[in-house]
Motif scaffolding. Structure first.
Motif, PDB file in Angstrom:
ATOM      1  N   ILE A  37       6.197  -0.741  -6.493  1.00 17.65           N
ATOM      2  CA  ILE A  37       5.861  -0.070  -5.264  1.00 17.65           C
ATOM      3  C   ILE A  37       6.589   1.523  -5.552  1.00 17.65           C
ATOM      4  N   ARG A  38       5.391   2.430  -5.003  1.00 20.21           N
ATOM      5  CA  ARG A  38       5.596   3.701  -5.256  1.00 20.21           C
ATOM      6  C   ARG A  38       5.846   4.403  -3.791  1.00 20.21           C
ATOM      7  N   PHE A  39       6.939   5.208  -3.572  1.00 20.44           N
ATOM      8  CA  PHE A  39       7.216   5.956  -2.359  1.00 20.44           C
ATOM      9  C   PHE A  39       6.385   7.261  -2.235  1.00 20.44           C
ATOM     10  N   LEU A  40       5.700   7.441  -1.196  1.00 17.69           N
ATOM     11  CA  LEU A  40       5.004   8.735  -0.949  1.00 17.69           C
ATOM     12  C   LEU A  40       5.019   9.418   0.177  1.00 17.69           C
ATOM     13  N   SER A  41       5.106  10.595   0.332  1.00 11.53           N
ATOM     14  CA  SER A  41       4.970  11.229   1.619  1.00 11.53           C
ATOM     15  C   SER A  41       3.742  11.138   2.377  1.00 11.53           C
ATOM     16  N   VAL A  42       3.579  10.806   3.886  1.00 10.27           N
ATOM     17  CA  VAL A  42       2.614  10.644   4.537  1.00 10.27           C
ATOM     18  C   VAL A  42       1.713  11.756   4.794  1.00 10.27           C
ATOM     19  N   ALA A  43       2.549  12.979   4.593  1.00  9.39           N
ATOM     20  CA  ALA A  43       2.089  14.309   5.050  1.00  9.39           C
ATOM     21  C   ALA A  43       1.106  14.852   3.957  1.00  9.39           C
ATOM     22  N   ASP A  44       1.490  14.641   2.858  1.00 13.94           N
ATOM     23  CA  ASP A  44       0.680  15.260   1.515  1.00 13.94           C
ATOM     24  C   ASP A  44       0.531  14.140   0.176  1.00 13.94           C
ATOM     25  N   THR A  45       0.936  12.968   0.558  1.00 14.19           N
ATOM     26  CA  THR A  45       0.914  12.015  -0.621  1.00 14.19           C
ATOM     27  C   THR A  45       1.327  12.325  -1.961  1.00 14.19           C
ATOM     28  N   LEU A 150      -2.033 -10.155  -5.461  1.00 16.14           N
ATOM     29  CA  LEU A 150      -1.810  -9.568  -3.978  1.00 16.14           C
ATOM     30  C   LEU A 150      -2.988  -9.765  -3.265  1.00 16.14           C
ATOM     31  N   GLU A 151      -2.692 -10.322  -2.099  1.00 17.64           N
ATOM     32  CA  GLU A 151      -3.781 -10.404  -0.987  1.00 17.64           C
ATOM     33  C   GLU A 151      -3.545  -9.373   0.073  1.00 17.64           C
ATOM     34  N   THR A 152      -2.418  -9.598   0.880  1.00 19.50           N
ATOM     35  CA  THR A 152      -1.956  -8.671   1.802  1.00 19.50           C
ATOM     36  C   THR A 152      -0.718  -8.320   1.889  1.00 19.50           C
ATOM     37  N   GLY A 153      -0.220  -7.214   2.766  1.00 18.32           N
ATOM     38  CA  GLY A 153       1.276  -6.945   2.935  1.00 18.32           C
ATOM     39  C   GLY A 153       1.417  -6.320   4.296  1.00 18.32           C
ATOM     40  N   ARG A 154       2.434  -6.531   5.025  1.00 16.03           N
ATOM     41  CA  ARG A 154       2.817  -5.936   6.336  1.00 16.03           C
ATOM     42  C   ARG A 154       4.318  -5.630   6.385  1.00 16.03           C
ATOM     43  N   HIS A 155       4.390  -4.930   7.338  1.00 11.19           N
ATOM     44  CA  HIS A 155       5.793  -4.225   7.401  1.00 11.19           C
ATOM     45  C   HIS A 155       6.228  -3.831   8.788  1.00 11.19           C
ATOM     46  N   SER A 156       7.446  -3.674   9.184  1.00 13.58           N
ATOM     47  CA  SER A 156       7.780  -3.042  10.489  1.00 13.58           C
ATOM     48  C   SER A 156       7.906  -1.720  10.102  1.00 13.58           C
ATOM     49  N   THR A 157       8.384  -1.062  11.132  1.00 13.36           N
ATOM     50  CA  THR A 157       8.045   0.619  11.151  1.00 13.36           C
ATOM     51  C   THR A 157       8.965   1.289  11.577  1.00 13.36           C
ATOM     52  N   ASN A 158      10.319   0.936  11.377  1.00 15.42           N
ATOM     53  CA  ASN A 158      11.373   1.880  11.683  1.00 15.42           C
ATOM     54  C   ASN A 158      11.379   3.054  10.773  1.00 15.42           C
ATOM     55  N   PHE A 159      11.483   3.020   9.531  1.00 14.19           N
ATOM     56  CA  PHE A 159      11.083   3.990   8.707  1.00 14.19           C
ATOM     57  C   PHE A 159      10.040   4.169   7.874  1.00 14.19           C
ATOM     58  N   ILE A 160       9.391   3.050   7.573  1.00 14.53           N
ATOM     59  CA  ILE A 160       8.247   3.070   6.640  1.00 14.53           C
ATOM     60  C   ILE A 160       7.054   3.452   7.808  1.00 14.53           C
ATOM     61  N   LYS A 161       6.027   4.181   7.237  1.00 12.47           N
ATOM     62  CA  LYS A 161       4.869   4.731   8.192  1.00 12.47           C
ATOM     63  C   LYS A 161       3.766   3.823   7.871  1.00 12.47           C
ATOM     64  N   SER A 162       3.491   3.624   6.642  1.00  9.45           N
ATOM     65  CA  SER A 162       2.333   2.759   6.293  1.00  9.45           C
ATOM     66  C   SER A 162       2.512   2.286   5.092  1.00  9.45           C
ATOM     67  N   MET A 180       3.731   2.806  -0.482  1.00 11.06           N
ATOM     68  CA  MET A 180       4.511   2.915   0.831  1.00 11.06           C
ATOM     69  C   MET A 180       4.824   4.420   1.095  1.00 11.06           C
ATOM     70  N   PHE A 181       4.423   4.757   2.392  1.00 12.36           N
ATOM     71  CA  PHE A 181       4.091   6.000   3.057  1.00 12.36           C
ATOM     72  C   PHE A 181       5.497   6.296   3.984  1.00 12.36           C
ATOM     73  N   PHE A 182       6.133   7.483   3.907  1.00  9.25           N
ATOM     74  CA  PHE A 182       7.173   7.867   4.638  1.00  9.25           C
ATOM     75  C   PHE A 182       6.942   9.233   5.502  1.00  9.25           C
TER      76      PHE A 182
END
Length: 182
Positions: A37-45, A150-162, A180-182
């Motif tokens: 899993i790589r963490f990326l900024s939702v604003a500019d990837t 992998l087939e699918t993934g889902r998450h809550s949105t307390n800090f993770i955006k997508s 994973m976008f923040f």
């Protein structure tokens, strides 16, 4: 003297057989089941760093990642006996702000100084990944290993955006499976 030569020859032969019996096979060390899993900024990837991260296996007391700092990338194990693995991500972010403090001196004059205030913010998100798992027999020395798709993934949105699956095949290669976008 002849007995000593025979004993030395027998010792060398036994050591050679023992060394041949110790097989140093290159077995997969379970890295084939590591979800990347790589963490990326939702604003500019661009790369996004988590100040402090702990990841637990949901429903257990297993800590998979413990208080890692400045995390931009993680690998997590998958459960080979299930078609789903659930993790709980515990994030701590630090907000920093500079404030100006005004002080009056005994002579009545005033002085200022900049002070940096840090405030931790804690969040928790649950992440669920679904996949297919296949056992593969590699050899007598290595036994069984799992391969995953992998087939699918889902998450809550307390800090993770997508979150998006970018590579469904989980392999020993260093390819990201999820962004994973923040």
């Amino acid at each position: 003297m002849r007995h000593l030569q025979l004993l030395t020859l027998a010792s060398i032969l036994l050591m050679s057989l023992a060394a041949a019996g110790c097989n140093d096979t290159d077995c997969p060390m379970g890295s084939a089941n590591e979800l990347k899993i790589r963490f990326l900024s939702v604003a500019d990837t661009t790369q996004f760093a988590i100040d402090t991260l702990t990841v637990t296996a949901s429903g257990t007391d297993s800590v998979l990642i413990n208080l890692e700092n400045d995390v931009t990338y993680i690998t997590l194990p998958l459960n080979g006996t299930s078609l789903e693995t659930t993790y709980t991500f515990h994030f701590t972010t630090i907000s920093r702000d500079t404030v100006i403090i005004y002080e009056y001196l005994p002579d009545g004059s005033m002085t200022t100084r900049d002070t940096v205030i840090t405030v931790p913010h804690e969040y928790a998100d649950e992440v669920v990944v679904n996949y297919t798992a296949q056992q593969q027999f590699t050899s007598m020395d290595c036994g069984l290993v799992y391969s995953f798709d992998l087939e699918t993934g889902r998450h809550s949105t307390n800090f993770i955006k997508s979150m998006v699956v970018v590579n469904t095949r989980i392999s020993e290669e260093n390819e990201d499976n999820i962004y994973m976008f923040f």
